[in-house]
Motif scaffolding. Sequence first.
Motif, short mmCIF file in Angstrom:
data_model
loop_
_atom_site.label_atom_id
_atom_site.label_comp_id
_atom_site.label_asym_id
_atom_site.label_seq_id
_atom_site.Cartn_x
_atom_site.Cartn_y
_atom_site.Cartn_z
N LYS A 147 0.81 -1.23 0.00
CA LYS A 147 0.00 0.00 0.00
C LYS A 147 0.84 1.28 0.00
O LYS A 147 0.37 2.34 -0.43
N ARG A 148 2.09 1.20 0.45
CA ARG A 148 2.94 2.38 0.50
C ARG A 148 3.88 2.49 -0.70
O ARG A 148 4.79 3.33 -0.71
N VAL A 149 3.66 1.67 -1.68
CA VAL A 149 4.48 1.74 -2.89
C VAL A 149 4.38 3.13 -3.50
O VAL A 149 3.28 3.65 -3.71
N ASP A 150 5.52 3.76 -3.75
CA ASP A 150 5.55 5.10 -4.32
C ASP A 150 5.82 5.00 -5.81
O ASP A 150 6.96 4.91 -6.25
N SER A 151 4.75 4.97 -6.60
CA SER A 151 4.89 4.82 -8.06
C SER A 151 3.77 5.57 -8.76
O SER A 151 2.75 5.91 -8.15
N GLU A 152 3.96 5.82 -10.04
CA GLU A 152 2.91 6.46 -10.81
C GLU A 152 1.73 5.52 -11.02
O GLU A 152 0.57 5.92 -10.96
N ILE A 153 2.06 4.24 -11.26
CA ILE A 153 1.02 3.26 -11.62
C ILE A 153 1.31 1.93 -10.95
O ILE A 153 2.47 1.49 -10.87
N PHE A 154 0.26 1.28 -10.46
CA PHE A 154 0.33 -0.12 -10.05
C PHE A 154 -0.74 -0.84 -10.88
O PHE A 154 -1.92 -0.62 -10.69
N HIS A 155 -0.30 -1.71 -11.80
CA HIS A 155 -1.24 -2.36 -12.72
C HIS A 155 -1.40 -3.83 -12.34
O HIS A 155 -0.45 -4.60 -12.32
N SER A 156 -2.65 -4.20 -12.03
CA SER A 156 -3.00 -5.61 -11.79
C SER A 156 -3.67 -6.14 -13.05
O SER A 156 -4.78 -5.72 -13.38
N PRO A 157 -3.03 -7.06 -13.77
CA PRO A 157 -3.57 -7.52 -15.05
C PRO A 157 -4.67 -8.58 -14.92
O PRO A 157 -5.02 -9.24 -15.89
N PHE A 158 -5.21 -8.74 -13.71
CA PHE A 158 -6.28 -9.69 -13.44
C PHE A 158 -7.04 -9.16 -12.24
O PHE A 158 -6.62 -8.19 -11.61
N TYR A 159 -8.17 -9.79 -11.89
CA TYR A 159 -9.05 -9.17 -10.91
C TYR A 159 -8.73 -9.48 -9.44
O TYR A 159 -9.61 -9.67 -8.62
N SER A 160 -7.47 -9.45 -9.10
CA SER A 160 -7.04 -9.47 -7.70
C SER A 160 -6.08 -8.30 -7.52
O SER A 160 -4.95 -8.33 -8.01
N GLY A 161 -6.57 -7.24 -6.85
CA GLY A 161 -5.77 -6.04 -6.69
C GLY A 161 -5.58 -5.69 -5.22
O GLY A 161 -4.97 -6.43 -4.47
N PHE A 162 -6.18 -4.54 -4.80
CA PHE A 162 -5.99 -4.06 -3.44
C PHE A 162 -7.30 -4.09 -2.65
O PHE A 162 -8.37 -3.80 -3.18
N LEU A 163 -7.16 -4.39 -1.36
CA LEU A 163 -8.30 -4.42 -0.45
C LEU A 163 -8.92 -3.02 -0.30
O LEU A 163 -10.14 -2.87 -0.25
N PHE A 164 -8.05 -2.01 -0.24
CA PHE A 164 -8.49 -0.62 -0.18
C PHE A 164 -7.68 0.21 -1.16
O PHE A 164 -6.70 -0.29 -1.74
#
Length: 344
Positions: free
Chosen positions: A75-92
């Motif tokens: 959750k604290r990743v400092d990036s422009e984009i976090f891409h999940s190429p399937f339907y499991s991403g982040f809880l919040f």
Amino acid sequence: MKVYIDVRLLDKKNNTGISRYIEFLLDFYISKYSDVDIALVTNDKFLKYRNCNIIYTKLKPYNILHFILFYFRFKRVDSEIFHSPFYSGFLFGTKKSKNIITVHDLMYRFVPNFFSPNNTINRIKIIYFDFIVSFSIKNADKVISVSNSTKQDLLKFLNIDSDVINEAPIKILRSNDEILKRNNLLGIKYFFYCGNNRKHKNLNFLINVFNKNTALPLLVLAGNGHKSCQNVLSVGRVTDEELRSLYENSLGFIFPSEYEGFGLPVLESLFLKTPVILSKIPAFLEFKKSKNTYFFSLNDDGELVRILEEVIQKGFIKDEYFLKEYSESNIICRYESLIEALNG
């Protein structure tokens, strides 16, 4: 890092549809940024991909506990984009990065008894997946559907809109006719199917049609779990180069599925100048503008046989306009626009 990509479902050995999509994304982001600015989140300790940064995790995408822990790990990743190429991403949602999630299909919700023939077990697993999928999609900054059909399914399921960006057909630069030689297919007329034999693929129907109608050309099946029988030949798992050869030398590719999110083999076939015979389901009907797609009603063997005979007579018809719409360059432009809107 400018971009994090979740590649936990990358499977080069089995060359799955999601693996092909992930590789397309990798090529896109590397060309847009550079490999040293990209981090890949993986379950594979030995993964190497150009000069990308590799972040190993034991957390699996479809384990609820791991799904929750994944959020706290990244959750604290400092990036422009976090891409999940399937339907499991982040809880919040996350504050430091913009999250993109790609939805290929919601098959588990729309295919009867997808997980198990036992209704109770199937229902429990749907609830289990709903938790992961719904939180992931609701907390994404951008949701991509790979087809209008998937977009409509998302609206029905979660009332969430999404951007439609189709998958790009894989670039197979060379063919390998050894697959034809090994299976005595040189000079033989045949129809072709490539993929698994899960229930929704409706392969039993297709095989029965060729079993009963022996005057039809041979049906060739590529992939795991198939068996040869009357008028049907299984060639097993194939390389990309062998796959191209099988496409190019077939009379047509047959896709008899009861449900799909998109249908990447349809594009692969058409780009290799092979007609496609499809069941009349929403995802496939998006290809009806092509001059080389033919449709039959689900499980109507008489209609399918008539269409196969028509395809034998007509062959492939030149159709540059349709192919341009689904070209890699056109799809890349759509991703560029999406990222621009996300960062704007």
